[in-house]
Design a protein around this motif. Structure first.
Motif, mmCIF file in Angstrom:
data_model
loop_
_atom_site.group_PDB
_atom_site.id
_atom_site.type_symbol
_atom_site.label_atom_id
_atom_site.label_comp_id
_atom_site.label_asym_id
_atom_site.label_seq_id
_atom_site.Cartn_x
_atom_site.Cartn_y
_atom_site.Cartn_z
ATOM 1 N N LEU A 95 -9.284 -7.876 -11.357
ATOM 2 C CA LEU A 95 -8.035 -8.059 -12.099
ATOM 3 C C LEU A 95 -6.899 -8.477 -11.175
ATOM 4 O O LEU A 95 -6.007 -9.217 -11.563
ATOM 5 C CB LEU A 95 -7.681 -6.766 -12.844
ATOM 6 C CG LEU A 95 -8.605 -6.448 -14.013
ATOM 7 C CD1 LEU A 95 -8.273 -5.085 -14.595
ATOM 8 C CD2 LEU A 95 -8.508 -7.508 -15.083
ATOM 9 N N VAL A 96 -6.954 -7.982 -9.934
ATOM 10 C CA VAL A 96 -5.958 -8.404 -8.954
ATOM 11 C C VAL A 96 -6.154 -9.889 -8.668
ATOM 12 O O VAL A 96 -5.198 -10.667 -8.614
ATOM 13 C CB VAL A 96 -6.071 -7.575 -7.660
ATOM 14 C CG1 VAL A 96 -5.192 -8.164 -6.570
ATOM 15 C CG2 VAL A 96 -5.699 -6.129 -7.922
ATOM 16 N N SER B 270 -10.582 -6.698 5.756
ATOM 17 C CA SER B 270 -10.899 -6.711 4.327
ATOM 18 C C SER B 270 -12.235 -7.376 4.059
ATOM 19 O O SER B 270 -12.889 -7.093 3.077
ATOM 20 C CB SER B 270 -9.822 -7.471 3.558
ATOM 21 O OG SER B 270 -8.630 -6.763 3.558
ATOM 22 N N MET C 91 -5.027 -6.298 1.177
ATOM 23 C CA MET C 91 -6.288 -6.592 0.496
ATOM 24 C C MET C 91 -7.370 -5.621 0.945
ATOM 25 O O MET C 91 -8.313 -5.981 1.614
ATOM 26 C CB MET C 91 -6.684 -8.041 0.771
ATOM 27 C CG MET C 91 -6.032 -8.974 -0.202
ATOM 28 S SD MET C 91 -6.462 -10.674 0.091
ATOM 29 C CE MET C 91 -5.053 -11.202 1.059
ATOM 30 N N LYS C 92 -7.129 -4.351 0.621
ATOM 31 C CA LYS C 92 -8.039 -3.329 1.072
ATOM 32 C C LYS C 92 -9.187 -3.155 0.087
ATOM 33 O O LYS C 92 -10.292 -2.820 0.462
ATOM 34 C CB LYS C 92 -7.268 -2.011 1.235
ATOM 35 C CG LYS C 92 -7.757 -1.198 2.408
ATOM 36 C CD LYS C 92 -6.699 -0.244 2.939
ATOM 37 C CE LYS C 92 -6.113 0.646 1.879
ATOM 38 N NZ LYS C 92 -5.283 1.725 2.469
ATOM 39 N N GLU C 93 -8.898 -3.364 -1.183
ATOM 40 C CA GLU C 93 -9.949 -3.290 -2.191
ATOM 41 C C GLU C 93 -9.965 -4.608 -2.941
ATOM 42 O O GLU C 93 -8.953 -5.252 -3.097
ATOM 43 C CB GLU C 93 -9.648 -2.172 -3.198
ATOM 44 C CG GLU C 93 -9.683 -0.794 -2.595
ATOM 45 C CD GLU C 93 -8.759 0.153 -3.337
ATOM 46 O OE1 GLU C 93 -8.409 -0.139 -4.492
ATOM 47 O OE2 GLU C 93 -8.389 1.154 -2.735
ATOM 48 N N LEU C 94 -11.147 -4.972 -3.409
ATOM 49 C CA LEU C 94 -11.235 -6.225 -4.139
ATOM 50 C C LEU C 94 -11.416 -5.922 -5.623
ATOM 51 O O LEU C 94 -12.485 -5.527 -6.064
ATOM 52 C CB LEU C 94 -12.395 -7.057 -3.601
ATOM 53 C CG LEU C 94 -12.234 -7.423 -2.128
ATOM 54 C CD1 LEU C 94 -13.450 -8.144 -1.613
ATOM 55 C CD2 LEU C 94 -10.996 -8.265 -1.908
ATOM 56 N N SER D 209 2.685 -11.069 -7.322
ATOM 57 C CA SER D 209 1.948 -10.135 -8.187
ATOM 58 C C SER D 209 2.323 -8.696 -7.850
ATOM 59 O O SER D 209 2.423 -7.848 -8.725
ATOM 60 C CB SER D 209 0.438 -10.304 -8.015
ATOM 61 O OG SER D 209 0.056 -11.614 -8.278
ATOM 62 N N VAL E 37 -3.429 -12.829 -9.126
ATOM 63 C CA VAL E 37 -3.054 -13.711 -8.027
ATOM 64 C C VAL E 37 -3.264 -15.178 -8.417
ATOM 65 O O VAL E 37 -2.391 -16.019 -8.194
ATOM 66 C CB VAL E 37 -3.860 -13.359 -6.756
ATOM 67 C CG1 VAL E 37 -3.656 -14.413 -5.687
ATOM 68 C CG2 VAL E 37 -3.447 -11.996 -6.231
ATOM 69 N N TRP F 289 0.805 -1.222 0.000
ATOM 70 C CA TRP F 289 0.000 0.000 0.000
ATOM 71 C C TRP F 289 0.833 1.265 0.000
ATOM 72 O O TRP F 289 0.365 2.332 -0.388
ATOM 73 C CB TRP F 289 -0.992 -0.028 1.175
ATOM 74 C CG TRP F 289 -1.925 -1.186 1.012
ATOM 75 C CD1 TRP F 289 -1.859 -2.386 1.658
ATOM 76 C CD2 TRP F 289 -2.995 -1.301 0.075
ATOM 77 N NE1 TRP F 289 -2.820 -3.227 1.183
ATOM 78 C CE2 TRP F 289 -3.542 -2.603 0.225
ATOM 79 C CE3 TRP F 289 -3.546 -0.442 -0.878
ATOM 80 C CZ2 TRP F 289 -4.609 -3.049 -0.550
ATOM 81 C CZ3 TRP F 289 -4.615 -0.889 -1.642
ATOM 82 C CH2 TRP F 289 -5.137 -2.180 -1.474
#
Lengths: 450, 115
Positions: B7-8, A416, B1-4, A444, B12, A365
């Motif tokens: 494409l991520v 999350s 993993m703050k946003e889902l 990634s 992964v 982040w």
């Protein structure tokens, strides 16, 4: 395309049967959307620039920064400087020392993650000269820059513990998971031996800032579980020595760990910092408010003090006053990662002097925020990107279970998956994420895709 | 993993499975297509074949759980809360449904020329 194909399909199936062509169209639409990559979205918005950007350090933070910069800039000269040819997946060290993975699980090469067009100088940075806008490598080569990203990581200061000898890790009940993949594996052998015999297990954390502050706790829990699985928990005493008055910097997590330690029969001492060790006599000496206290051990997991590398510590980049000045962490704004005194310098990863999280999750982040500010400077704009201190710690509490703890600068929990994965609950799903999803996510990230 | 970000997720999964990911997607896409095509062609569900496929599906569900246990160095006996039971049900369910559909489809297309 989807909509048309779907309408046609519904229409057709209502009449007679699905005709083959619309069917294939639907399939192609689905497959096409899967083939889209993040890179293709970024490629359109590349900034043209001839800036010289130097990234000191090609670990997790340096490689991720290089990938993000390479994806967003066109024509810039990006140079990574790092002497180490191997790349270590450090979040896996605990699993190696737990006997879950082989050391090969955490070792790859730096080269395989270098993005196209980025140059790698395989040397260590010996000197930072932010006034002269250059760094000097070990061989004396000066590398000038327009922008500098410092991602050197930190130094494990084993020398600060009199009596400690890293060569002895794995022998005579001495463990230390942080040192290297090989020593993490050696630590597993020493711990497994302890789990067979029992005795006194001594655990601790250093009095400095440290990477992954959850790891010392995890390893205590893992050792407890191995003892239980072999029916030897009754023959062992486990003592955890906290450096201050808390087990974890986030109060709510501290309370949870305190309860779990009580449940598992782990004895806790507060305000104890390892001062010296006698490997032959298996004796650890701790600094405490009431003077030195000795602890006899059969197994010990030594975690050394952690500091910025000497080249950073001896440079003007470090904090000039306060608790972080002495250990040399870089004086950056905690929300932008930009240096407070040198506008064209950023620090990401372990070496950044920010309040929380020296972890791969922090890197994930921090890097996009720092890169956004750097590119905004090139474009003569202001960036609104903001890093709130998010970090995460899959805190293993036994083999097969973990607590997925995520938090920020304010000590708030930032789950999350709220309502699905409870942060303070020991869950298998959190363990599954740690063992299965974390490494692919990390890789990634190095490639700038997550 | 703050946003889902989907494409991520793709990135992964690609890192996790490598070329196997594309093979899996191919099997899923082709399998589903062949299944739907079979249904539309036959315009009925063959109950005898369905029961057999479902039995095979049970085995597939168990295999999915065993595979999961192997790659995660743990097992469903480590379940500690509702999210875990959900994951177990999901893995078993996907294994069951996937296997059942594939077996039903393969049996259907293989028996057709004879019929």
């Amino acid at each position: 395309m989807y909509k048309d194909a779907l309408a046609k399909m519904l229409d057709d199936s209502a009449k007679t049967a699905l005709d083959r062509r619309s069917f294939l169209m639907l399939g192609a639409a689905g497959a096409g959307s899967l083939l889209l990559r993040p890179g293709s979205a970024q490629a359109a918005a590349k900034t043209k620039s001839a800036a010289r950007i130097v990234i000191a350090g090609a670990g997790a933070a340096g490689l991720a920064a290089a990938s993000y910069l390479a994806a967003r800039l066109d024509g810039a000269k990006i140079t990574l400087i790092d002497a180490r040819k191997e790349h270590f997946y450090q979040p896996g060290f605990t699993l190696v020392a737990a006997g879950i993975k082989q050391s090969s699980y955490v070792v790859s090469t730096t080269r395989e993650y270098i993005p196209g067009g980025v140059e790698l100088i395989e040397e260590r940075v010996a000197e930072f000269d932010p006034e002269g806008n250059k760094v000097v490598t070990e061989s004396g080569t000066a590398v000038p820059y327009d922008f500098l990203v410092v991602a050197t990581g930190l130094k494990l200061d084993y020398d600060a513990i009199p009596g400690m000898d890293t060569e002895q890790i794995g022998n005579n009940g001495l463990g230390s998971i942080y040192h290297s993949p090989a020593k993490a594996e050696a630590t597993w052998r020493a711990m497994s031996d302890f789990a067979d015999k029992g005795g006194v297990g001594v655990f601790l954390r250093p009095g400095t800032e440290m990477k992954c502050a959850g790891a010392p706790l995890k390893y205590t829990f893992i050792t407890d579980d191995h003892l239980r699985r072999r029916g030897n928990r009754g023959k062992a005493e486990i003592i955890y020595n906290a450096n201050n008055k808390a087990l974890f910097s986030v109060p709510i997590v501290h309370e949870k760990v305190r309860m779990l330690f009580e449940d598992r029969g782990v004895k806790v001492n507060y305000e104890r910092v390892l001062e010296s060790i006698d490997l032959g006599k298996k004796l650890a000496v701790f600094k405490t408010p009431i003077g030195p206290v000795e602890l006899q051990y059969d197994f010990i997991n030594v975690i050394p003090p952690m500091r910025a590398p000497d080249s950073v510590r001896n440079s003007p980049l470090r904090w000039q006053e306060g608790g972080w000045a002495n250990d040399g962490w870089i004086e950056v704004d905690k929300h932008s990662l930009r240096h407070k005194r040198f506008d064209n310098v950023f620090a990401v990863g372990d070496v950044a002097g920010v309040p929380k999280g020296k972890t791969a999750a922090s890197v994930k982040w921090q890097v996009p925020v720092a890169v956004d500010h750097l590119i905004a400077s090139i474009e003569g704009k202001e960036s609104k990107a903001h890093y709130g201190g998010y970090t995460s710690c899959p805190l293993i509490t036994r083999l097969g279970q973990a607590m997925l703890i995520e938090f920020d600068y304010k000590d708030n929990l930032t789950p999350s998956f709220p309502g699905v994965i409870a942060p303070l609950e020991e869950l298998w799903i959190s363990w599954v994420m740690k063992t299965m999803a974390l490494k692919p996510t990390y890789i990634s990230m190095l490639r700038g895709r997550a | 993993m703050k946003e889902l970000d989907p494409l991520v997720f793709l990135a992964v999964f690609q890192e996790m499975l490598g070329p196997l990911l594309w093979l899996m997607i191919l099997v899923i896409v082709v399998g589903t297509a062949a299944f739907i095509a079979l249904l539309l062609k036959e315009r009925t569900i063959n109950s005898r074949r369905l029961v057999r496929a479902e039995l095979a599906g049970l085995v597939g569900g168990v295999l999915a759980l065993v595979l999961m246990a192997k790659v995660s160095s743990s097992g469903f006996t480590d379940a500690g809360g509702p999210a875990d039971w959900f994951l177990i049900a999901l893995v078993f369910g996907l294994g069951l449904a996937g296997t059942a559909i594939l077996v039903y489809t393969v049996m259907g297309w293989r028996s057709r020329p004879a019929a």
